[in-house]
Design an enzyme around this catalytic site. Structure first.
Site, short mmCIF file in Angstrom:
data_model
loop_
_atom_site.label_atom_id
_atom_site.label_comp_id
_atom_site.label_asym_id
_atom_site.label_seq_id
_atom_site.Cartn_x
_atom_site.Cartn_y
_atom_site.Cartn_z
N ALA A 7 -3.67 -7.78 -3.98
CA ALA A 7 -3.20 -6.42 -4.22
C ALA A 7 -4.36 -5.52 -4.62
O ALA A 7 -5.37 -5.99 -5.12
CB ALA A 7 -2.17 -6.43 -5.34
N GLY A 8 -4.19 -4.26 -4.38
CA GLY A 8 -5.18 -3.30 -4.85
C GLY A 8 -4.46 -2.02 -5.21
O GLY A 8 -3.80 -1.43 -4.37
N HIS A 9 -4.50 -1.66 -6.46
CA HIS A 9 -3.82 -0.44 -6.89
C HIS A 9 -4.84 0.64 -7.20
O HIS A 9 -5.76 0.40 -7.97
CB HIS A 9 -3.00 -0.72 -8.16
CG HIS A 9 -1.80 -1.55 -7.89
ND1 HIS A 9 -1.06 -2.11 -8.89
CD2 HIS A 9 -1.20 -1.90 -6.75
CE1 HIS A 9 -0.05 -2.77 -8.36
NE2 HIS A 9 -0.12 -2.67 -7.07
N ARG B 161 -10.45 -2.59 5.21
CA ARG B 161 -10.04 -2.59 6.62
C ARG B 161 -9.25 -1.33 6.95
O ARG B 161 -8.42 -0.90 6.15
CB ARG B 161 -9.11 -3.78 6.92
CG ARG B 161 -9.81 -5.10 6.93
CD ARG B 161 -8.83 -6.21 7.25
NE ARG B 161 -7.94 -6.52 6.16
CZ ARG B 161 -7.03 -7.50 6.19
NH1 ARG B 161 -6.87 -8.21 7.27
NH2 ARG B 161 -6.27 -7.74 5.16
N ASP C 96 0.81 -1.23 0.00
CA ASP C 96 0.00 0.00 0.00
C ASP C 96 0.84 1.27 0.00
O ASP C 96 0.43 2.30 0.54
CB ASP C 96 -0.96 0.04 1.21
CG ASP C 96 -1.76 -1.24 1.33
OD1 ASP C 96 -2.25 -1.71 0.30
OD2 ASP C 96 -1.88 -1.77 2.45
N LYS D 101 2.36 2.16 -5.10
CA LYS D 101 3.08 1.62 -6.28
C LYS D 101 2.30 1.86 -7.57
O LYS D 101 2.89 2.10 -8.61
CB LYS D 101 3.31 0.11 -6.11
CG LYS D 101 4.24 -0.25 -4.99
CD LYS D 101 4.42 -1.74 -4.89
CE LYS D 101 3.20 -2.47 -4.38
NZ LYS D 101 2.82 -2.17 -2.99
N GLY D 102 0.96 1.77 -7.47
CA GLY D 102 0.13 1.92 -8.67
C GLY D 102 0.39 3.26 -9.34
O GLY D 102 0.61 3.33 -10.55
N GLN E 237 2.31 -5.93 -3.06
CA GLN E 237 2.63 -6.01 -1.62
C GLN E 237 3.95 -5.29 -1.33
O GLN E 237 4.28 -4.37 -2.05
CB GLN E 237 2.67 -7.46 -1.12
CG GLN E 237 1.32 -8.14 -1.06
CD GLN E 237 0.90 -8.73 -2.39
OE1 GLN E 237 1.68 -9.39 -3.04
NE2 GLN E 237 -0.33 -8.50 -2.78
N LEU F 250 3.82 12.52 1.29
CA LEU F 250 4.52 13.44 2.20
C LEU F 250 3.53 14.47 2.76
O LEU F 250 3.63 14.91 3.91
CB LEU F 250 5.67 14.14 1.45
CG LEU F 250 6.54 15.08 2.26
CD1 LEU F 250 7.22 14.36 3.42
CD2 LEU F 250 7.58 15.77 1.39
P1 IMP Z 1 -2.62 -12.73 1.79
O1 IMP Z 1 -1.65 -12.18 0.82
O2 IMP Z 1 -4.05 -12.46 1.41
O3 IMP Z 1 -2.40 -14.18 2.09
O4 IMP Z 1 -2.41 -11.97 3.18
C1 IMP Z 1 -1.22 -12.11 3.95
C2 IMP Z 1 -0.84 -10.80 4.59
O5 IMP Z 1 -0.43 -9.90 3.58
C3 IMP Z 1 -1.95 -10.11 5.35
O6 IMP Z 1 -1.40 -9.43 6.46
C4 IMP Z 1 -2.49 -9.10 4.35
O7 IMP Z 1 -3.11 -8.00 4.97
C5 IMP Z 1 -1.20 -8.70 3.68
N1 IMP Z 1 -1.39 -8.22 2.30
C6 IMP Z 1 -1.61 -8.95 1.20
N2 IMP Z 1 -1.70 -8.16 0.12
C7 IMP Z 1 -1.53 -6.91 0.54
C8 IMP Z 1 -1.49 -5.64 -0.14
O8 IMP Z 1 -1.60 -5.52 -1.36
N3 IMP Z 1 -1.30 -4.57 0.66
C9 IMP Z 1 -1.12 -4.67 2.00
N4 IMP Z 1 -1.15 -5.81 2.66
C10 IMP Z 1 -1.34 -6.93 1.94
#
Ligand code: IMP
Length: 433
Positions: A33-35, A296, A7, A10-11, A217, A325
């Site tokens: 991931a979410g960009h 969340r 988070d 990066k996007g 990530q 910043l």
């Molecule tokens: P998973 O990748 O869904 O298995 O989650 C494992 C851990 O990585 C958890 O703490 C998630 O909140 C975190 N996580 C997975 N993808 C992201 C992301 O894109 N951004 C932030 N945290 C992530």
């Protein structure tokens, strides 16, 4: 690369780098991931699609190292097309693994079983899918093109999971026939995009074209180098671009680490600089720190330079991009973590390898003057208040990596290219006209 726990923005940075690149490649992670990209007042939230998809003239690759939920991918394709984006330049690796309905069920079940010790995954099936890949029980994109093989592989993958899937025995998503049919349908939609993506990327590199590899990530969520077991199930470090895209280490000239001007984390696990109370709430609200995928509220804290220096080393980082910043405006003094203090008083200058130690350290801070000025209109370092400039210099010197880019607002144009950034080799790809 994400240089923190994901988070980092990066996007947006990839979207900017993509402007002058010929190809953008994702190489690990999946729908976790979410960009978010804000462009001309329009917001795009992408989970699987490389950020480059908004540039129709770029080759856009989902590499073999990504785990693909085909439902999400086909939905994203639909949504992009609906909003007028030309998606024909997308290519999906035939070797990428697929998230199957049982992966999602197992992710849920695994977390429920852990109770208080849950990792806090995004529940998108990432861990179980990578586990199947390692166990050689995975279903790959190429399997979507052959009904017989697909069915056989699904049966083989489900068989060893019977016990864990027993509570879901009546769940219609586990019905073999309808699952196979549904996945064949995805295969039909995806077929024009399926390719040997490693070859496509290597061809471009041979022509000296610029390729951006877009991490998902962050380093601290790396399954080998992160805060295990509170990590994701892939390797978000730079070296993983080689494996997950099918290129060699020497094909990579520059490694940019993206870090916020502060720290955030979603899910459980150690966080030495975590803040709580009104200050945390203020940073969370100003920074809009709520998960793109899960919604969340993110945990927030001061910038952790011990961890950032670790990330720089692990990635052979050649440049830093510091995002958000502007969010620090009004915080005085700004704290920045330069070492950790263990529960028994020991000081740590390096990221501790031992889980128990890491769980009990607290950040030790330098206090730097804050700034009250609005930064969102600044477009050059000179326009930044002196305190903001000093903060950036402090980061740069401590980590030992030059800052190329600074984010001062959500918009694409709200960035500052530093002098170092403009002078970089990658600036052939990156510097604005
Ligand atoms: P998973 O990748 O869904 O298995 O989650 C494992 C851990 O990585 C958890 O703490 C998630 O909140 C975190 N996580 C997975 N993808 C992201 C992301 O894109 N951004 C932030 N945290 C992530």
């Amino acid at each position: 690369m994400g240089a923190q726990w994901g988070d980092e923005g990066k996007g947006k940075v990839t979207d900017m780098l993509a402007e002058r690149a010929h190809a953008v490649v994702r190489f690990q992670g999946g729908t976790n991931a979410g960009h978010t990209i804000v462009r001309n007042g329009e917001t795009w939230t992408l989970r699987l699609m490389p950020s480059g998809i908004l540039h129709p003239d770029k080759l856009c690759v989902i590499g073999n190292g990504v785990v693909i939920d085909p439902r999400v991918l086909t939905d994203e394709l639909d949504e992009l097309r609906r909003r007028g984006v030309d998606t024909r330049a997308l290519r999906v690796s035939a070797n990428a693994h697929l998230i199957m309905p049982y992966h999602m069920l197992l992710d849920h079940a695994g977390e429920a079983k852990l109770g208080k010790l849950a990792i806090g995954t995004t529940r998108s099936g990432i861990g179980p899918c990578y586990a199947d890949k390692a166990a050689r029980l995975g279903i790959r994109v190429q399997d979507l093109l052959d009904e017989k093989i697909l069915k056989k592989k699904i049966v083989a993958a489900i068989d060893p999971k019977r016990l864990s899937l027993r509570p879901y025995a009546r769940d219609p998503v586990l019905d073999l026939q309808s699952m196979t049919e549904q996945y064949l349908l995805y295969g039909h939609v995806l077929e024009p995009f399926i390719a040997d993506t490693s070859r496509l990327v290597l061809e471009r590199l041979d022509r000296d074209e610029v390729v951006v590899f877009e991490g998902a990530q962050g380093v601290l969520l790396d399954i080998d180098h992160g805060t295990y077991p509170f990590v994701t199930s892939s390797n978000p470090v730079a070296g993983s671009a080689c494996i997950g895209a099918g290129v060699g280490p020497k094909d990579i000239d520059e490694v940019w680490g993206i870090s916020k001007a502060y720290q955030t984390r979603v899910g459980s696990g150690p966080f030495p600089t975590e803040l709580e109370g009104p200050l945390a709430d203020a940073i969370r609200d100003t920074g809009g720190e709520y998960g793109t995928v899960t919604g969340r509220p993110r945990r927030v804290g001061w910038l952790d330079l011990v961890a950032l220096r670790y990330a720089a080393r692990l990635n052979s980082m050649t440049a830093l991009a510091i995002t958000k910043l502007d969010v620090l405006r009004g915080l005085d003094p700004i704290h920045v973590c330069t070492s950790y203090r263990g529960s028994e008083g020991a000081q740590f200058d390096h990221f501790p390898y031992h889980q128990t130690v890491l769980h009990h350290v607290a950040g030790e801070y330098e206090q730097l003057p804050g700034f009250d000025e609005e930064l969102s209109g600044c477009r050059s370092e000179e326009e930044l208040p002196a305190a903001a400039r000093d903060y950036l210099r402090f980061i740069e010197e401590f980590v030992g990596v030059p800052i190329a880019l600074v984010g001062v607002g959500p918009g694409r144009e709200q960035v500052i290219w530093t002098e170092a950034g403009r002078g970089m080799a990658g600036s052939t790809a990156a510097t604005p006209a």
